[in-house]
Structures are given as structure tokens and as C-alpha cells.
Design an enzyme around this catalytic site. Structure first.
Site, PDB file in Angstrom:
ATOM      1  CB  CYS A 200      -5.008  -6.716 -23.650  1.00 33.26           C
ATOM      2  SG  CYS A 200      -5.215  -8.814 -23.756  1.00 33.26           S
ATOM      3  CG  HIS A 204      -2.126  -2.788 -26.446  1.00 35.34           C
ATOM      4  ND1 HIS A 204      -1.355  -2.263 -27.497  1.00 35.34           N
ATOM      5  CD2 HIS A 204      -1.790  -4.245 -26.229  1.00 35.34           C
ATOM      6  CE1 HIS A 204      -0.475  -3.216 -27.692  1.00 35.34           C
ATOM      7  NE2 HIS A 204      -0.779  -4.304 -26.971  1.00 35.34           N
ATOM      8  NE  ARG A 243       0.593  -8.532 -31.139  1.00 40.20           N
ATOM      9  CZ  ARG A 243       1.978  -7.941 -30.852  1.00 40.20           C
ATOM     10  NH1 ARG A 243       2.251  -7.213 -31.186  1.00 40.20           N
ATOM     11  NH2 ARG A 243       2.688  -8.562 -29.807  1.00 40.20           N
ATOM     12  CB  CYS A 247       0.133 -10.141 -26.567  1.00 44.70           C
ATOM     13  SG  CYS A 247       0.229  -8.773 -27.540  1.00 44.70           S
TER      14      CYS A 247
END
Lengths: 286, 101
Positions: A200, A204, A243, A247
Site C-alpha cells: 500500500c 500512497h 477500495r 488495490c
């Protein structure tokens, strides 16, 4: 001098012993949510010094002026509005037994979004808003909703809207199980997975504001404060569960089931490190 | 002339060797190995979508009787599954390197 030698040897041995027993230098080995949150927020505010802390909840729209203008224009006729209306209606409509969602939540479910997810000390697990909504339905004889489809998005959109502007306020009780859930969420966030070998954090944390194909990547700070979101890419609304699973698929990892422990812990971690930032959901994204 | 004939024979044999068709048993063994590796990845909660897709391609080729392709795909799937197991195992510590401190 000769008398001192054994003392020096003993001191050196003691020092080596202490070093050997000392914990590794990794911050990750200690669980200190407050220190994590401070470091996390500091990382983003240092990386984007022109942004105010509360701006991060606007995701990619906070990353440059053009995108920010697009967001302002979108907010005049927000694409999530239809979902918000549907959510309000669903929330108010009683179940077949006469009870309603309001009976399952503190303050009748109004203005409480910022407290989710929370750690349930009786159960020893993280409870997300989506999970709490489905448990409410099941407790009242209704079938659970899909975690990734429109009805769940509509309900959470309405609940988020009633909390708009309230700072995220996730608590981690002094319970080793809560700290472990938080630590596991952090581990999931930073762990690379899928054939593309992405975590992740790859997108991000390391690359917010950069493009990945046509998309501008959102910063992890405040990313859940805007959930659920209308995504132009999806041509519809998406929940936090959607979400997370999307992802995973995008990195070519087989997604877990929505609301599996890993995702609940991840939501706990990510929400906690965004404490203090305002709820802005429902949001809109490119 | 004789040399040419010998050379042609050698080439034919060499080609023939690589053209030996894979059997159903070869496919089953290769598929089972790939599936076992993918199950291990599953126990580590780290399966890859590409492994599943390649396993499906192997099965599709086998169902069509093309065991050469089926074995090739099954071996690819095994390699992908083993890579996902390696990733999950090495990430047990490596994730800490990415952490914001």
C-alpha cells in the site's frame, strides 16, 4: 593496573551482554501508535509543505492546483449525491421488526463515523462501520449487504455526511490485543504483495502526487476520511472494502474476503494515523 | 553425400527428441506441483492472480488435449506460486524497511 584488568573485562562483557539483549533498531519492533501517528503526519506535511493538514483528506485533488479546481467544480454537483439521498432513505426506513439502524449505534448513528473502526474488547477484534452495519441488519433479521456494492456505499455515505468536519478519533485501548491488531494493520500496510511487488505504501507513501498511468496517486494520510467515494473510473460508488480489494487486484494479488481480519486491522491502523483530520466523506475521485 | 545424410539424420533425431509430446501424466504431475505451491502461498495469505490465471490456462490446454502447452503453463504457474511464497516469507521482516519513522 593488573587489578583493574578483570574489572575492564567484566565491564566489556556486561556491555556486550546488554547490546546482545537490546531490541533491534527497527521502530516497527515496538508498538507505539502515538509516535507512529506523529511520524506519519510529519512525513506528509514535510513532503507537501504547502498543504494544510486538513487538505490531505481531498486525496489526489489536494496534490496540485489544476486538480483542486476540478474538485471544486465537482463539488458544485457532487456525483455522490444520489447515493447520499439513497443512504438517508435506507437509514431511516425501519426493518421488518420495526427497529432501525439508529437502534444499533451510539447517538442513533448520527455524527459517529469518526469513531470507526473501534476495538471491541469483548470480542477482541476491530469493528469497522461496514461490519457494524451488517451486524445490525443480521441482529434484526435482515440479510447482510454486499460489502462492495451500492447499498453499503449509500449507507456509509450518509453516516459519513453526518460526521463531516469532525476530526477522526480512533481509540486504541490499553489492551495488548488492540495493540496487536494495530501492529498487524501496520504490517499489512507496508508489506509488498502481488506479482507487481507493491505494498500500500509503495503508491500512497512513496509516490503520492505521482501518476500511475492516468491516475494521480492519493496520499495515505487522510485517505479513509473521504470514504466512501464516487470514482469516475468505477462509474459508481465504492466502499472501503471495495477500495482495499481493488488495490490488491491491481497489484496482481488475490484479494482477501471483505472484512477479513487483515483488512479490519489495516483500516484500524490507517484511520488511527489520520486522527485529527476531518471526515470529508462521501468523496469523489477521478 | 554421406556426411550430408548423417548430418540430416542427426538433425532429425535432435528435432524428434524435442518434439516428444508431453503425456497426460506429465501434465498431472506438473499441475499437482503448481497447485501445491499455490496452496502454500494461500496459507501465507499471498496468492497471486497470475498464478490462478496460469493454472486455469494449463487446465484449459489439458482439456483440449494439448499436453505440451498444459505442462508449460503448469510449470509457469509453479514458478509464479513459488515466487509468491518467497515474497511472503521475505516480507515478514522486510516490510519494516518501508516504515515511516
Amino acid at each position: 593496573m593488573t587489578r583493574r584488568l578483570p574489572v575492564h573485562v567484566a565491564t566489556a562483557a556486561l556491555a556486550l551482554g546488554v547490546l546482545a539483549l537490546a531490541p533491534s533498531a527497527h521502530a516497527a519492533d515496538k508498538v507505539d501508535p502515538a509516535a507512529d501517528k506523529a511520524a506519519f503526519q510529519n512525513y506528509f506535511t514535510t513532503k507537501f509543505p504547502k498543504l494544510k493538514l486538513e487538505d490531505f483528506v481531498n486525496g489526489p485533488y489536494s496534490m496540485n492546483e489544476d486538480l483542486h479546481k476540478q474538485w471544486q467544480e465537482k463539488e458544485e454537483f457532487p456525483p455522490y449525491e444520489f447515493s447520499l439521498e439513497a443512504g438517508k432513505e435506507m437509514f431511516s426506513k425501519p426493518f421488518k421488526n420495526g427497529k432501525s439502524y439508529a437502534d444499533c449505534f451510539p447517538n442513533k448513528g448520527i455524527g459517529v463515523r469518526q469513531n470507526y473502526p473501534y476495538f471491541d474488547e469483548k470480542e477482541g477484534k476491530v469493528i469497522t462501520l461496514e461490519l457494524a452495519l451488517n451486524r445490525c441488519r443480521e441482529a434484526n433479521g435482515e440479510a447482510p449487504l454486499s460489502y462492495v456494492k451500492d447499498d453499503m456505499a449509500a449507507l456509509t455515505a450518509y453516516m459519513a455526511f453526518t460526521s463531516r468536519g469532525k476530526p477522526m478519533d480512533i481509540k486504541i485501548p490499553n489492551d495488548p490485543r488492540a495493540l496487536e491488531a494495530y501492529r498487524k494493520g501496520k504490517e499489512y500496510f507496508y508489506t509488498r504483495r502481488g506479482q507487481l511487488n507493491f505494498s500500500c505504501a509503495t503508491c500512497h507513501v512513496q509516490s503520492p502526487g505521482e501518476r500511475i498511468r492516468a491516475e494521480v496517486l492519493a496520499p495515505a494520510l487522510g485517505i479513509l476520511n473521504a470514504m466512501p467515494i464516487y470514482r469516475s473510473e468505477w462509474s459508481g460508488m465504492g466502499t472501503t472494502s471495495r477500495r482495499f480489494t481493488t488495490c490488491n487486484s491491481q497489484t496482481r494479488a488475490v484479494p482477501l474476503n471483505p472484512q477479513d481480519d487483515e483488512y479490519r486491522n489495516l483500516e484500524y491502523y490507517l484511520s488511527y494515523v489520520s486522527n485529527g483530520l476531518p471526515i470529508s466523506g462521501p468523496g469523489a475521485r477521478p | 553425400m554421406r556426411t550430408t545424410t548423417i548430418l540430416a539424420t542427426v538433425l532429425l533425431i535432435a528435432n524428434g527428441a524435442s518434439a516428444f509430446a508431453a503425456s497426460e501424466a506429465d501434465y498431472k504431475a506438473a499441475y499437482a506441483a503448481a497447485e501445491a505451491a499455490n496452496t502454500e502461498a494461500g496459507s501465507l495469505r499471498n496468492q497471486w492472480t497470475t498464478t490462478a490465471a496460469t493454472l486455469a490456462a494449463a487446465k484449459k490446454a489439458a482439456d483440449a488435449g494439448d499436453f505440451d502447452t498444459a505442462v508449460t503453463r503448469a510449470k509457469e504457474a509453479e514458478a509464479l506460486a513459488k515466487a509468491s511464497v518467497f515474497q511472503a516469507t521475505s516480507e515478514k521482516e522486510r516490510w519494516k524497511d518501508l516504515e515511516i519513522r
